[in-house]
Design a protein around this motif. Structure first.
Motif, PDB file in Angstrom:
ATOM      1  N   VAL A 139       0.831  -1.197   0.000  1.00 55.37           N
ATOM      2  CA  VAL A 139       0.000   0.000   0.000  1.00 55.37           C
ATOM      3  C   VAL A 139       0.873   1.257   0.000  1.00 55.37           C
ATOM      4  N   THR A 140       1.983   1.229   0.730  1.00 55.96           N
ATOM      5  CA  THR A 140       2.894   2.379   0.754  1.00 55.96           C
ATOM      6  C   THR A 140       3.489   2.635  -0.620  1.00 55.96           C
ATOM      7  N   ASN A 141       3.861   1.569  -1.316  1.00 56.59           N
ATOM      8  CA  ASN A 141       4.394   1.722  -2.673  1.00 56.59           C
ATOM      9  C   ASN A 141       3.367   2.354  -3.600  1.00 56.59           C
ATOM     10  N   ARG A 142       2.125   1.971  -3.432  1.00 52.02           N
ATOM     11  CA  ARG A 142       1.073   2.571  -4.250  1.00 52.02           C
ATOM     12  C   ARG A 142       0.908   4.052  -3.921  1.00 52.02           C
ATOM     13  N   LEU A 143       1.073   4.404  -2.650  1.00 50.19           N
ATOM     14  CA  LEU A 143       0.996   5.809  -2.265  1.00 50.19           C
ATOM     15  C   LEU A 143       2.135   6.608  -2.891  1.00 50.19           C
ATOM     16  N   VAL A 144       3.342   6.035  -2.917  1.00 43.10           N
ATOM     17  CA  VAL A 144       4.487   6.704  -3.544  1.00 43.10           C
ATOM     18  C   VAL A 144       4.249   6.882  -5.038  1.00 43.10           C
ATOM     19  N   VAL A 145       3.722   5.846  -5.678  1.00 45.43           N
ATOM     20  CA  VAL A 145       3.428   5.929  -7.111  1.00 45.43           C
ATOM     21  C   VAL A 145       2.371   6.993  -7.372  1.00 45.43           C
ATOM     22  N   ALA A 146       1.334   7.037  -6.520  1.00 48.83           N
ATOM     23  CA  ALA A 146       0.282   8.045  -6.693  1.00 48.83           C
ATOM     24  C   ALA A 146       0.854   9.449  -6.559  1.00 48.83           C
ATOM     25  N   HIS A 147       1.795   9.633  -5.627  1.00 50.97           N
ATOM     26  CA  HIS A 147       2.422  10.951  -5.442  1.00 50.97           C
ATOM     27  C   HIS A 147       3.263  11.332  -6.654  1.00 50.97           C
ATOM     28  N   MET A 148       4.086  10.401  -7.127  1.00 54.28           N
ATOM     29  CA  MET A 148       5.004  10.723  -8.224  1.00 54.28           C
ATOM     30  C   MET A 148       4.291  10.882  -9.551  1.00 54.28           C
ATOM     31  N   THR A 149       3.154  10.206  -9.714  1.00 54.05           N
ATOM     32  CA  THR A 149       2.408  10.296 -10.966  1.00 54.05           C
ATOM     33  C   THR A 149       1.282  11.325 -10.894  1.00 54.05           C
ATOM     34  N   LYS A 150       1.204  12.042  -9.740  1.00 54.43           N
ATOM     35  CA  LYS A 150       0.178  13.076  -9.548  1.00 54.43           C
ATOM     36  C   LYS A 150      -1.219  12.515  -9.789  1.00 54.43           C
ATOM     37  N   SER A 151      -1.472  11.327  -9.245  1.00 51.49           N
ATOM     38  CA  SER A 151      -2.762  10.672  -9.420  1.00 51.49           C
ATOM     39  C   SER A 151      -3.359  10.365  -8.057  1.00 51.49           C
ATOM     40  N   GLU A 152      -4.623   9.950  -8.043  1.00 46.48           N
ATOM     41  CA  GLU A 152      -5.313   9.691  -6.792  1.00 46.48           C
ATOM     42  C   GLU A 152      -4.975   8.302  -6.274  1.00 46.48           C
ATOM     43  N   MET A 153      -4.876   8.188  -4.972  1.00 43.79           N
ATOM     44  CA  MET A 153      -4.606   6.907  -4.323  1.00 43.79           C
ATOM     45  C   MET A 153      -5.861   6.053  -4.350  1.00 43.79           C
ATOM     46  N   ALA A 154      -5.767   4.871  -4.936  1.00 46.23           N
ATOM     47  CA  ALA A 154      -6.924   3.985  -5.044  1.00 46.23           C
ATOM     48  C   ALA A 154      -7.205   3.301  -3.711  1.00 46.23           C
ATOM     49  N   TYR A 155      -8.483   3.083  -3.402  1.00 45.21           N
ATOM     50  CA  TYR A 155      -8.849   2.403  -2.163  1.00 45.21           C
ATOM     51  C   TYR A 155      -8.573   0.904  -2.244  1.00 45.21           C
ATOM     52  N   SER A 156      -8.969   0.296  -3.348  1.00 47.48           N
ATOM     53  CA  SER A 156      -8.871  -1.148  -3.476  1.00 47.48           C
ATOM     54  C   SER A 156      -7.431  -1.579  -3.715  1.00 47.48           C
ATOM     55  N   ASP A 157      -7.099  -2.757  -3.231  1.00 42.68           N
ATOM     56  CA  ASP A 157      -5.770  -3.300  -3.419  1.00 42.68           C
ATOM     57  C   ASP A 157      -5.862  -4.811  -3.279  1.00 42.68           C
ATOM     58  N   ALA A 158      -5.220  -5.533  -4.180  1.00 41.39           N
ATOM     59  CA  ALA A 158      -5.306  -6.990  -4.175  1.00 41.39           C
ATOM     60  C   ALA A 158      -4.724  -7.598  -2.907  1.00 41.39           C
ATOM     61  N   SER A 159      -3.735  -6.947  -2.312  1.00 39.90           N
ATOM     62  CA  SER A 159      -3.103  -7.494  -1.117  1.00 39.90           C
ATOM     63  C   SER A 159      -4.037  -7.500   0.083  1.00 39.90           C
ATOM     64  N   LEU A 160      -5.092  -6.662   0.055  1.00 35.52           N
ATOM     65  CA  LEU A 160      -6.039  -6.622   1.162  1.00 35.52           C
ATOM     66  C   LEU A 160      -6.893  -7.881   1.233  1.00 35.52           C
ATOM     67  N   LEU A 161      -6.850  -8.706   0.188  1.00 36.60           N
ATOM     68  CA  LEU A 161      -7.574  -9.976   0.224  1.00 36.60           C
ATOM     69  C   LEU A 161      -7.012 -10.894   1.301  1.00 36.60           C
ATOM     70  N   GLY A 162      -5.712 -10.740   1.611  1.00 35.20           N
ATOM     71  CA  GLY A 162      -5.095 -11.570   2.644  1.00 35.20           C
ATOM     72  C   GLY A 162      -5.688 -11.321   4.015  1.00 35.20           C
ATOM     73  N   PRO A 163      -5.651 -10.055   4.526  1.00 39.11           N
ATOM     74  CA  PRO A 163      -6.306  -9.778   5.811  1.00 39.11           C
ATOM     75  C   PRO A 163      -7.792 -10.109   5.799  1.00 39.11           C
ATOM     76  N   ALA A 164      -8.455  -9.904   4.642  1.00 44.46           N
ATOM     77  CA  ALA A 164      -9.883 -10.221   4.552  1.00 44.46           C
ATOM     78  C   ALA A 164     -10.122 -11.708   4.768  1.00 44.46           C
ATOM     79  N   ALA A 165      -9.245 -12.559   4.227  1.00 46.67           N
ATOM     80  CA  ALA A 165      -9.397 -14.000   4.399  1.00 46.67           C
ATOM     81  C   ALA A 165      -9.243 -14.398   5.867  1.00 46.67           C
ATOM     82  N   LEU A 166      -8.263 -13.808   6.557  1.00 50.16           N
ATOM     83  CA  LEU A 166      -8.072 -14.104   7.980  1.00 50.16           C
ATOM     84  C   LEU A 166      -9.253 -13.610   8.808  1.00 50.16           C
ATOM     85  N   PHE A 167      -9.767 -12.437   8.456  1.00 52.13           N
ATOM     86  CA  PHE A 167     -10.890 -11.870   9.194  1.00 52.13           C
ATOM     87  C   PHE A 167     -12.151 -12.714   9.018  1.00 52.13           C
ATOM     88  N   LEU A 168     -12.458 -13.083   7.774  1.00 49.59           N
ATOM     89  CA  LEU A 168     -13.664 -13.875   7.514  1.00 49.59           C
ATOM     90  C   LEU A 168     -13.550 -15.264   8.116  1.00 49.59           C
TER      91      LEU A 168
END
Length: 356
Positions: free
Chosen positions: A247-276
Motif C-alpha cells: 500500500v505504501t508503494n502505491r501511495l508513492v506511485v500516486a504521489h510521483m504520478t500526480k494521481s489519486e490513491m486507489a482504495y482497493s488493493d489486491a493485497s487486502l484480500l489476505g487480511p480479509a481471508a483471515l478476518f472472515l
C-alpha cells in the motif's frame, strides 16, 4: 398465498432467542439504555419503539440523500448532525425494545423478527447516509463496495446465527460501527463535508487503505482463538508488513504520478481471508491460513514492484540494473571542441556564410 405454513408456525412457537456479546461499548451504554427504558410507559409496545427508531433513522438519512442524490455534492452541516443524532436515537431505541418487552412480559418471536427486519433496512440507509456525508459518490465503485459490504456483513451475521443457533456480537460489532458512523458525520459537521474531498483529491485515499491494514491486524490478533500472533509473531508481522509495504508503494506511485490513491488493493484480500475465517468460527486452521496468506502477499508485493519498475523502464527507455556504457571521446574530437571547431560550430559558421 401464505408465506408461512402451519408446520413453520408451530416450530416458531418453540423458538428461543439466544445471544452472546463481548462488545466493548455495550457495557458502557447499558446504564443509558436501562435509564431510558424506565422512562417508557408500560403501555408502550416494544415493536412501536423499534419502528419509531427506524422511521427517524430513515428520515434523517433521506435528508442527506435529498441534498446530495448522487453523493457528490456538499451537504449542509446541520443535515450531517441531524443524521448522526437520528442514528443515535435509532441505536438507543433499538437497544431498549427488547428490554421493554421483558419489562412488560410481551416477549415473542415476532418481536425478534421485527427487530432484525428493521435492522436490515436500517443498514441500507446508514450506508447511504454516510456516503453522502463524505461525498463518496466521487468514487462510485468504493461507494458500491461500502454499501454492499455493510449488507453482506449483516447477512453473514444472521447466517452464522442460522447455523449455530446463537447471535454473536464480537468485540467490535454493531454498536462500535454505529458510533464510528456518528463520528464520521461529526467530522463533516465540524470540518465541513469539503474536508473529505479537497481539490478533487480525496483525503480518504491514503487513510482508508492504511486503516484496512491496521484495524484487521489488531482485531485478528486480539480475537484469535489460537493466539495467532503470540504463536507466530514473525510470520504475522511479515504478513501485515508486506501488505503495508504494498500500500505504501502505491501511495508513492500516486504521489510521483500526480494521481489519486486507489482504495482497493489486491493485497487486502489476505487480511480479509483471515478476518472472515474468524468471523465464521475458524473452519480453516488459522496457522495454516496465515502461512498461505503470507506467501500470497509476498508474491503480490514482488509482482507489483516488478511490474511497475518494468513499465517505468520501458517508458523512460532505461535499464533497471545495468548501465549502457558511453564511449569516451577521441583526442581529435576533444581538440576540435576546445578550439571551437566541432561540427555544430562548423554548421553555424557555414550557415552564417550562406546568409551573408
Amino acid at each position: 398465498m401464505r408465506q408461512l405454513d402451519d408446520s413453520q408456525l408451530r416450530r416458531l412457537e418453540e423458538h428461543k432467542y439466544s445471544c452472546m456479546s463481548v462488545s466493548l461499548m455495550d457495557p458502557l451504554m447499558q446504564k443509558w439504555w436501562c435509564w431510558l427504558v424506565e422512562q417508557c410507559p408500560l403501555t408502550l409496545a416494544p415493536n412501536l419503539i423499534t419502528i419509531t427508531g427506524l422511521a427517524i433513522n430513515i428520515f434523517t438519512s433521506l435528508i442527506l440523500v435529498y441534498y446530495s442524490p448522487d453523493a457528490k455534492q456538499e451537504v449542509p452541516r446541520w443535515a450531517c448532525f441531524l443524521c448522526a443524532f437520528g442514528l443515535f436515537i435509532y441505536q438507543s431505541l433499538d437497544a431498549i425494545d427488547g428490554k421493554q418487552a421483558r419489562r412488560t412480559g410481551t416477549s415473542s418471536p415476532l418481536g425478534e423478527l421485527f427487530d432484525h427486519g428493521c435492522d436490515s433496512l436500517s443498514t441500507v440507509f446508514v450506508s447511504l447516509g454516510v456516503s453522502c456525508s463524505v461525498r463518496l459518490g466521487m468514487l462510485p465503485y468504493w461507494m458500491f463496495f461500502q454499501c454492499m459490504m455493510a449488507v453482506t456483513l449483516f447477512y453473514c451475521a444472521h447466517w452464522q446465527t442460522y447455523v449455530s443457533g446463537t447471535l454473536r456480537f464480537g468485540y467490535i460489532d454493531v454498536t462500535e460501527a454505529q458510533f464510528g458512523v456518528m463520528a464520521i458525520h461529526m467530522v463533516s459537521v465540524i470540518l465541513g463535508p469539503e474536508f473529505w474531498a479537497m481539490k478533487g483529491t480525496s483525503v480518504l485515499s491514503p487513510v482508508v487503505p492504511l486503516s484496512l491494514i491496521l484495524v484487521p491486524a489488531v482485531l485478528i490478533a486480539w480475537k484469535s482463538p489460537e493466539g495467532l500472533f503470540l504463536q507466530d509473531p514473525t510470520i504475522y508481522l511479515l504478513t501485515f508488513g508486506c501488505v503495508a509495504a504494498r500500500v505504501t508503494n502505491r501511495l508513492v506511485v500516486a504521489h510521483m504520478t500526480k494521481s489519486e490513491m486507489a482504495y482497493s488493493d489486491a493485497s487486502l484480500l489476505g487480511p480479509a481471508a483471515l478476518f472472515l475465517n474468524q468471523y465464521f468460527n475458524c473452519p480453516i486452521s488459522e496457522k495454516y491460513l496465515l502461512y498461505c496468506v503470507c506467501a500470497y502477499v509476498i508474491y503480490d508485493l514482488i509482482k507489483y514492484c516488478r511490474q511497475v519498475c518494468l513499465e517505468i523502464c520501458e517508458h523512460l527507455n532505461i535499464m533497471m540494473f545495468t548501465i549502457i556504457p558511453k564511449y569516451p571521446q577521441t583526442k581529435a574530437t576533444s581538440s576540435m571542441e576546445k578550439n571551437g571547431s566541432s561540427s555544430k560550430y562548423m554548421t553555424r559558421s557555414k550557415s552564417k556564410v550562406k546568409n551573408n
